[in-house]
Design an enzyme around this catalytic site. Structure first.
Site, PDB file in Angstrom:
ATOM      1  N   ARG A  15       1.279  -1.107  -0.054  1.00 27.92           N
ATOM      2  CA  ARG A  15       0.054  -0.140   0.107  1.00 27.92           C
ATOM      3  C   ARG A  15       0.673   1.356  -0.321  1.00 27.92           C
ATOM      4  O   ARG A  15       1.264   1.952  -1.100  1.00 27.92           O
ATOM      5  CB  ARG A  15      -1.107  -0.043   1.432  1.00 27.92           C
ATOM      6  CG  ARG A  15      -1.913   1.456   1.707  1.00 27.92           C
ATOM      7  CD  ARG A  15      -1.316   2.143   1.934  1.00 27.92           C
ATOM      8  NE  ARG A  15      -0.679   2.434   3.001  1.00 27.92           N
ATOM      9  CZ  ARG A  15      -0.738   3.372   3.102  1.00 27.92           C
ATOM     10  NH1 ARG A  15      -0.428   4.890   3.017  1.00 27.92           N
ATOM     11  NH2 ARG A  15      -0.332   3.977   4.941  1.00 27.92           N
ATOM     12  N   ASP A  16       1.065   1.513   0.539  1.00 25.06           N
ATOM     13  CA  ASP A  16       2.312   2.724   1.412  1.00 25.06           C
ATOM     14  C   ASP A  16       2.811   2.694   0.154  1.00 25.06           C
ATOM     15  O   ASP A  16       3.578   3.798  -0.731  1.00 25.06           O
ATOM     16  CB  ASP A  16       2.561   3.327   3.154  1.00 25.06           C
ATOM     17  CG  ASP A  16       3.308   4.684   2.877  1.00 25.06           C
ATOM     18  OD1 ASP A  16       3.327   5.038   2.369  1.00 25.06           O
ATOM     19  OD2 ASP A  16       2.611   4.193   4.046  1.00 25.06           O
ATOM     20  N   HIS A 207       5.750   4.316  12.495  1.00 22.36           N
ATOM     21  CA  HIS A 207       5.838   4.714  11.305  1.00 22.36           C
ATOM     22  C   HIS A 207       6.434   5.504  10.050  1.00 22.36           C
ATOM     23  O   HIS A 207       6.275   6.997  10.477  1.00 22.36           O
ATOM     24  CB  HIS A 207       4.123   5.072  10.687  1.00 22.36           C
ATOM     25  CG  HIS A 207       3.446   4.771   9.371  1.00 22.36           C
ATOM     26  ND1 HIS A 207       3.293   3.507   8.469  1.00 22.36           N
ATOM     27  CD2 HIS A 207       3.507   6.092   7.971  1.00 22.36           C
ATOM     28  CE1 HIS A 207       2.912   4.265   7.164  1.00 22.36           C
ATOM     29  NE2 HIS A 207       3.417   5.188   6.885  1.00 22.36           N
ATOM     30  N   CYS A 240       4.438   9.279  -0.560  1.00 20.37           N
ATOM     31  CA  CYS A 240       3.212   9.916   0.081  1.00 20.37           C
ATOM     32  C   CYS A 240       3.109  10.958  -1.139  1.00 20.37           C
ATOM     33  O   CYS A 240       3.819  10.947  -1.213  1.00 20.37           O
ATOM     34  CB  CYS A 240       2.798  10.102   1.516  1.00 20.37           C
ATOM     35  SG  CYS A 240       1.038  11.035   1.662  1.00 20.37           S
TER      36      CYS A 240
HETATM   37  P1  HMG Z   1     -13.426  13.993  -1.881  1.00 19.56           P
HETATM   38  O1  HMG Z   1     -13.232  14.346  -3.850  1.00 19.56           O
HETATM   39  O2  HMG Z   1     -13.641  15.172  -1.098  1.00 19.56           O
HETATM   40  O3  HMG Z   1     -14.944  13.419  -1.939  1.00 19.56           O
HETATM   41  O4  HMG Z   1     -12.406  12.827  -1.805  1.00 19.56           O
HETATM   42  P2  HMG Z   1     -15.689  13.647  -2.149  1.00 19.56           P
HETATM   43  O5  HMG Z   1     -16.845  12.295  -1.141  1.00 19.56           O
HETATM   44  O6  HMG Z   1     -16.310  14.611  -2.585  1.00 19.56           O
HETATM   45  O7  HMG Z   1     -15.877  12.468  -4.106  1.00 19.56           O
HETATM   46  C1  HMG Z   1     -14.978  12.836  -4.580  1.00 19.56           C
HETATM   47  C2  HMG Z   1     -15.240  11.782  -5.339  1.00 19.56           C
HETATM   48  O8  HMG Z   1     -14.590  10.668  -4.960  1.00 19.56           O
HETATM   49  C3  HMG Z   1     -17.111  10.573  -6.431  1.00 19.56           C
HETATM   50  O9  HMG Z   1     -16.199  10.329  -7.266  1.00 19.56           O
HETATM   51  C4  HMG Z   1     -16.689  10.209  -5.016  1.00 19.56           C
HETATM   52  O10 HMG Z   1     -17.473   8.410  -6.087  1.00 19.56           O
HETATM   53  C5  HMG Z   1     -15.357   9.198  -5.327  1.00 19.56           C
HETATM   54  P3  HMG Z   1     -17.591  11.325  -8.843  1.00 19.56           P
HETATM   55  O11 HMG Z   1     -18.514  11.791  -8.652  1.00 19.56           O
HETATM   56  O12 HMG Z   1     -16.097  12.444  -8.700  1.00 19.56           O
HETATM   57  O13 HMG Z   1     -17.103  10.477  -9.799  1.00 19.56           O
HETATM   58  N1  HMG Z   1     -14.438   8.864  -4.100  1.00 19.56           N
HETATM   59  C6  HMG Z   1     -14.496   7.495  -3.720  1.00 19.56           C
HETATM   60  N2  HMG Z   1     -14.084   6.671  -5.128  1.00 19.56           N
HETATM   61  C7  HMG Z   1     -13.531   4.942  -4.581  1.00 19.56           C
HETATM   62  N3  HMG Z   1     -13.411   5.221  -3.155  1.00 19.56           N
HETATM   63  C8  HMG Z   1     -13.511   5.943  -1.571  1.00 19.56           C
HETATM   64  C9  HMG Z   1     -14.254   7.378  -2.575  1.00 19.56           C
HETATM   65  N4  HMG Z   1     -14.414   8.004  -1.777  1.00 19.56           N
HETATM   66  C10 HMG Z   1     -14.948   9.082  -2.524  1.00 19.56           C
HETATM   67  N5  HMG Z   1     -13.449   5.628  -1.126  1.00 19.56           N
HETATM   68  C11 HMG Z   1     -11.128  11.534  -0.596  1.00 19.56           C
HETATM   69  C12 HMG Z   1     -12.529  12.459  -0.212  1.00 19.56           C
HETATM   70  C13 HMG Z   1     -10.611  11.215   0.889  1.00 19.56           C
HETATM   71  C14 HMG Z   1     -12.010  10.453  -1.035  1.00 19.56           C
HETATM   72  C15 HMG Z   1      -9.796  11.576  -1.532  1.00 19.56           C
HETATM   73  O14 HMG Z   1      -9.383  13.088  -0.807  1.00 19.56           O
HETATM   74  C16 HMG Z   1      -8.842  10.764  -1.370  1.00 19.56           C
HETATM   75  O15 HMG Z   1      -8.987   9.573  -1.787  1.00 19.56           O
HETATM   76  N6  HMG Z   1      -7.834  11.009  -0.952  1.00 19.56           N
HETATM   77  C17 HMG Z   1      -6.506  10.001  -1.343  1.00 19.56           C
HETATM   78  C18 HMG Z   1      -5.851   9.991   0.070  1.00 19.56           C
HETATM   79  C19 HMG Z   1      -5.184   9.207  -0.361  1.00 19.56           C
HETATM   80  O16 HMG Z   1      -4.934   8.130  -0.610  1.00 19.56           O
HETATM   81  N7  HMG Z   1      -3.178   9.171   0.399  1.00 19.56           N
HETATM   82  C20 HMG Z   1      -2.747   8.094   0.381  1.00 19.56           C
HETATM   83  C21 HMG Z   1      -2.864   6.872   1.492  1.00 19.56           C
HETATM   84  S1  HMG Z   1      -2.188   8.086   3.300  1.00 19.56           S
HETATM   85  C22 HMG Z   1      -0.875   7.868   3.669  1.00 19.56           C
HETATM   86  O17 HMG Z   1      -0.199   7.697   2.867  1.00 19.56           O
HETATM   87  C23 HMG Z   1       0.001   8.144   5.227  1.00 19.56           C
HETATM   88  C24 HMG Z   1       0.111   7.424   5.729  1.00 19.56           C
HETATM   89  O18 HMG Z   1       0.845   6.303   4.991  1.00 19.56           O
HETATM   90  C25 HMG Z   1       0.290   7.577   7.526  1.00 19.56           C
HETATM   91  C26 HMG Z   1       2.009   8.680   6.856  1.00 19.56           C
HETATM   92  O19 HMG Z   1       3.157   8.378   6.685  1.00 19.56           O
HETATM   93  O20 HMG Z   1       1.610   9.516   7.321  1.00 19.56           O
HETATM   94  C27 HMG Z   1      -1.264   6.948   5.906  1.00 19.56           C
HETATM   95 MG    MG Z   2       3.452   6.302   5.047  1.00 20.35          MG
END
Ligand code: HMG
Ligand code: MG
Length: 298
Positions: A15-16, A207, A240
């Site tokens: 994933r990450d 993490h 990220c």
């Molecule tokens: P948004 O645009 O504010 O959400 O995104 P929305 O509810 O308005 O939806 C917009 C569109 O996204 C819609 O589709 C939804 O259906 C779709 P459209 O009508 O435009 O075609 N949608 C989805 N599709 C599939 N699965 C879903 C989903 N939700 C909405 N679950 C949202 C808000 C959170 C969804 C968006 O910002 C997002 O997906 N962000 C991605 C965040 C991410 O994955 N970041 C990387 C992981 S975090 C990380 O790496 C840190 C970590 O490792 C810890 C660290 O290292 O610090 C964990």
């Molecule tokens: Mg991370």
């Protein structure tokens, strides 16, 4: 110095590690990576994200990956779920565990999940409640615990507040993310102390991304405080998408080599883990990010 006698390593490479790859990684490659990791003795392998495919295209095929992997008894394959839509997909994929992911930085929260910290917590509460009602375990992440790519310094108190709220909504474990990897051991200790003043240290996971080469040193420091769960990424894969320039988590091989050398139990076999790391490095056509793998000539 007293260290835990056993450490649980949570593998986050599929994933990450892969979420930031520019070229699509075929489902079959992801599945083989996860299957090989399962054979190494790892008990938790974060395998994908049910997030918006427009935001993170590389995770778009998580359902297909989850349907194709060989699930080994005793191994959990958690996924990230930012909202109820993601949770529905996770339930369909028959996962045992999901993770919600908040941040200790307002700007990072906006860039990563398009809402404020408070809004994200409001959104996660029903996700956690529904997941738990379905019998799933819920893990909580806090990003930017040792600094933010947009805001710079983050206070330990800000981290402790978000961690406390995630625990209050039912997260069994809080994974504290040094997203940019700028932390150093004394900062890591101050952060852990602030969080451990509110939550039992047994609930905390580290993490740490290794952008500045500090991850192992920071992990060793927090082990002294009793932190016994560590996230790591095979072959040091990753970064990220919303933390430009950030490298992957500490390489799982390097963490395991250190723990093995210290006589700390993990249940993981280094040779098998290295085989998984070498497989994905070859598939991505690049040298492994693990120093141990490079030293052993793979
Ligand atoms: P948004 O645009 O504010 O959400 O995104 P929305 O509810 O308005 O939806 C917009 C569109 O996204 C819609 O589709 C939804 O259906 C779709 P459209 O009508 O435009 O075609 N949608 C989805 N599709 C599939 N699965 C879903 C989903 N939700 C909405 N679950 C949202 C808000 C959170 C969804 C968006 O910002 C997002 O997906 N962000 C991605 C965040 C991410 O994955 N970041 C990387 C992981 S975090 C990380 O790496 C840190 C970590 O490792 C810890 C660290 O290292 O610090 C964990
Ligand atoms: Mg991370």
């Amino acid at each position: 110095m007293r260290f835990p006698t056993r450490i649980r390593i949570v593998e986050v490479g599929p994933r990450d590690g892969l979420q930031n790859e520019a070229k699509p990684v075929p489902v079959a490659v992801k599945v083989e990576l996860i299957n090989r990791l399962s054979e190494s003795g790892l008990a938790a392998i974060e395998s994908g994200s049910f997030v918006s495919p427009k935001w993170v295209p590389q995770m778009a095929a998580t359902s297909e990956v989850m349907a194709a992997i060989k699930r080994r008894p005793g191994v959990s394959y958690p996924v990230l779920t930012p909202n109820l839509q993601g949770l529905e997909a996770a339930l369909e994929a028959r996962v045992e565990e999901v993770a919600v992911f908040a941040a200790a930085s307002e700007t990072f929260s906006q860039k990563n999940i398009n809402c404020s910290i408070a809004e994200s917590l409001d959104r996660f509460a029903p996700v956690a409640a529904r997941a738990r009602a379905e019998g799933l375990r819920v893990r909580g992440y806090v990003s930017c615990v040792l600094g933010c790519p947009y805001e710079g310094a983050i206070t330990p108190l800000a981290v402790a507040e978000v961690a406390g709220k995630l625990a209050a909504m039912g997260c069994y474990e809080i994974s504290l993310g040094d997203t940019v990897g700028t932390g150093t051991p004394t900062k890591a200790l101050a952060m852990i102390d602030a969080v451990a003043a509110r939550l039992p240290v047994e609930m905390l996971a580290a993490h740490f991304h290794d952008t500045y080469g500090q991850a192992l040193a920071n992990l060793l420091a927090v082990m002294e405080r009793g932190v016994a769960v560590m996230d790591a990424s095979v072959a040091g894969l990753g970064g990220c998408p919303y933390a430009k320039g950030a490298a992957g988590n500490v390489a799982t091989e390097d963490l395991l080599y250190m723990l093995d050398g210290m006589g700390i139990q993990t249940g993981i076999d280094l040779d098998r883990l290295m085989a998984a790391g070498n497989f994905i490095s070859r598939a991505l056509d690049r040298p492994s990010g693990s120093k141990v793998a490079r030293a052993r000539g793979n």
